[in-house]
Design a protein around this motif. Sequence first.
Motif, short mmCIF file in Angstrom:
data_model
loop_
_atom_site.label_atom_id
_atom_site.label_comp_id
_atom_site.label_asym_id
_atom_site.label_seq_id
_atom_site.Cartn_x
_atom_site.Cartn_y
_atom_site.Cartn_z
N HIS A 87 -53.52 -18.46 15.03
CA HIS A 87 -52.52 -17.98 15.99
C HIS A 87 -51.16 -18.61 15.69
N THR A 88 -51.14 -19.91 15.46
CA THR A 88 -49.89 -20.62 15.21
C THR A 88 -49.19 -20.08 13.97
N LEU A 89 -49.94 -19.81 12.91
CA LEU A 89 -49.34 -19.28 11.69
C LEU A 89 -48.76 -17.89 11.92
N ILE A 111 -43.81 -14.43 12.77
CA ILE A 111 -43.03 -13.53 13.63
C ILE A 111 -41.71 -14.18 14.03
N ALA A 112 -41.76 -15.48 14.33
CA ALA A 112 -40.53 -16.19 14.71
C ALA A 112 -39.52 -16.17 13.58
N ARG A 113 -39.97 -16.38 12.36
CA ARG A 113 -39.05 -16.33 11.21
C ARG A 113 -38.45 -14.94 11.06
N SER A 114 -39.25 -13.91 11.25
CA SER A 114 -38.74 -12.54 11.12
C SER A 114 -37.64 -12.26 12.12
N ILE A 115 -37.85 -12.67 13.37
CA ILE A 115 -36.85 -12.44 14.42
C ILE A 115 -35.59 -13.27 14.11
N ALA A 116 -35.80 -14.53 13.74
CA ALA A 116 -34.66 -15.40 13.44
C ALA A 116 -33.85 -14.86 12.26
N ASP A 125 -31.32 -19.93 12.46
CA ASP A 125 -31.92 -20.85 11.50
C ASP A 125 -33.43 -20.63 11.49
N GLU A 126 -33.94 -20.03 10.42
CA GLU A 126 -35.36 -19.71 10.34
C GLU A 126 -36.25 -20.95 10.39
N ASP A 127 -35.77 -22.04 9.80
CA ASP A 127 -36.59 -23.25 9.72
C ASP A 127 -36.83 -23.86 11.09
N LEU A 128 -35.81 -23.87 11.94
CA LEU A 128 -35.99 -24.40 13.29
C LEU A 128 -36.93 -23.50 14.09
N ALA A 129 -36.76 -22.18 13.99
CA ALA A 129 -37.65 -21.26 14.70
C ALA A 129 -39.09 -21.47 14.24
N GLU A 130 -39.28 -21.62 12.94
CA GLU A 130 -40.63 -21.82 12.41
C GLU A 130 -41.21 -23.15 12.88
N THR A 131 -40.41 -24.19 12.90
CA THR A 131 -40.89 -25.51 13.30
C THR A 131 -41.37 -25.51 14.74
N VAL A 132 -40.58 -24.93 15.63
CA VAL A 132 -40.98 -24.86 17.04
C VAL A 132 -42.27 -24.05 17.17
N ALA A 133 -42.38 -22.96 16.41
CA ALA A 133 -43.59 -22.14 16.45
C ALA A 133 -44.80 -22.93 15.96
N LEU A 134 -44.65 -23.66 14.87
CA LEU A 134 -45.77 -24.40 14.30
C LEU A 134 -46.26 -25.52 15.22
N ALA A 182 -31.40 -20.34 20.59
CA ALA A 182 -31.91 -19.00 20.29
C ALA A 182 -33.13 -19.08 19.39
N GLU A 183 -33.19 -20.08 18.51
CA GLU A 183 -34.34 -20.25 17.63
C GLU A 183 -35.61 -20.55 18.43
N ALA A 184 -35.48 -21.43 19.42
CA ALA A 184 -36.63 -21.75 20.27
C ALA A 184 -37.06 -20.53 21.07
N GLN A 185 -36.09 -19.73 21.51
CA GLN A 185 -36.41 -18.50 22.24
C GLN A 185 -37.13 -17.51 21.33
N ALA A 186 -36.74 -17.46 20.06
CA ALA A 186 -37.43 -16.58 19.11
C ALA A 186 -38.88 -17.02 18.95
N ALA A 187 -39.12 -18.33 18.89
CA ALA A 187 -40.49 -18.83 18.78
C ALA A 187 -41.30 -18.51 20.03
N ALA A 188 -40.67 -18.58 21.19
CA ALA A 188 -41.38 -18.31 22.45
C ALA A 188 -41.80 -16.86 22.55
N ILE A 189 -40.90 -15.94 22.20
CA ILE A 189 -41.28 -14.53 22.31
C ILE A 189 -42.26 -14.15 21.20
N ALA A 190 -42.17 -14.84 20.05
CA ALA A 190 -43.15 -14.61 18.99
C ALA A 190 -44.55 -15.01 19.46
#
Length: 404
Positions: A74-76, A81-86, A92-101, A205-213
């Motif tokens: 699930h986390t992966l 998805i978070a990277r795609s939205i970001a 910043d894709e890396d921050l979105a990915e980090t919060v998601a992971l 916005a990156e954290a928000q992308a991870a949340a909706i992902a």
Amino acid sequence: MDVAAWIERPRAPYAADPKMSRGRLVPEPSSPTRTDFQRDRDRVLHSTAFRRLKHKTQVFVYHEGDHYRTRLTHTLEVAQIARSIARALGLDEDLAETVALAHDIGHPPFGHSGERALDELMRPYGGFDHNAQTLRVLTRLERRYAAFDGLNLTWETLEGLIKHNGPLVDGAGRPTGRYECGAVPAAIAEGADRLGVPLAGHASAEAQAAAIADDIAYDAHDVDDGLRAGLFRLNDLKDAPLLADILREVERKHPGLDEHRGGHEVVRRVITRLVEDAIAEGGRRIDALSPADADAIRASGSPMIDFSPEMAEAERGVKRLLNARMYRAKRVDRIMADAAGIVRDLFGRYFSDPSSLPGEWAREAGRGSETSHARAVADFIAGMTDRYALTEHRRLFDDTPDLR
């Protein structure tokens, strides 16, 4: 070759900028080959808590089948998805990915059933909340580095995790969102205060992308897992308007498709619809706000990365179907009730007899007050995988449920 130039990428003015990070609790020199957010991501990936997600339940217990999601898979999916939205929104894709992971690292074994059981047991001692536990793991419980406890992640990563579900209090300081009827967990309030993260307002916005992902991944993969488990069939998806529309599209394009391929076609289209809507709605909201920097996103009165009103209602319909057909299914209820019993048994034994804990944890539980003793027991259980919890229960008790 200029390595610093190589790791730079164009980003929108409202994106989080690793060069402008508010830093770490323990100052460290920058890496010559990675941005601060990339370094955070790598620390999460190499952590013990991240590896344990492989054997933690999403909905189905780990041994029910190799094809069901775990917390790790699930986390992966959330990270992808978070990277795609970001990427689409210039973030910043890396921050979105980090919060998601990192967002699920605090989950105990046996999914939400394990969390509810721990929360009930910990009520007299401040309760248990997986978001608060994520913060504890990342700032205290991971002990890998010589200079500090935790992973010493950047302020921006920890802010995104603290506010994974949005602001924790409103402008008047009243708890909001999931904490509206209670209080912000002490671990979060204390951690946020130590880090200087305000509980009101939105995250980046990156954290928000991870949340909706996270929501998108849940909806899609729980439909997939529910179909695989036989809890519902393709035709049952017509109870949710969004899924009904997608199913009609699949049937028109691929008449007579078998259930397995048909299910996959529905799931991939669910992800596409939700991602494209979140990107389009996020773009509209950002254009309307015209934020000059990342702090303007934080100060906005509403989230920037969200579904359109129409899609939000359609997505709630998917959740209603899953709640009725999957999360409350008799088979799932029975297994999760047995799993909660395992957590209660383990907590009771460790609390009353700390010597039954491994040496380091026995010493930790023996220090301080009754509350700190209970918290140490909860920390130990929360770090367990499903299979380790079962192994420990078999070691300590004569009768362990099969969870099948």
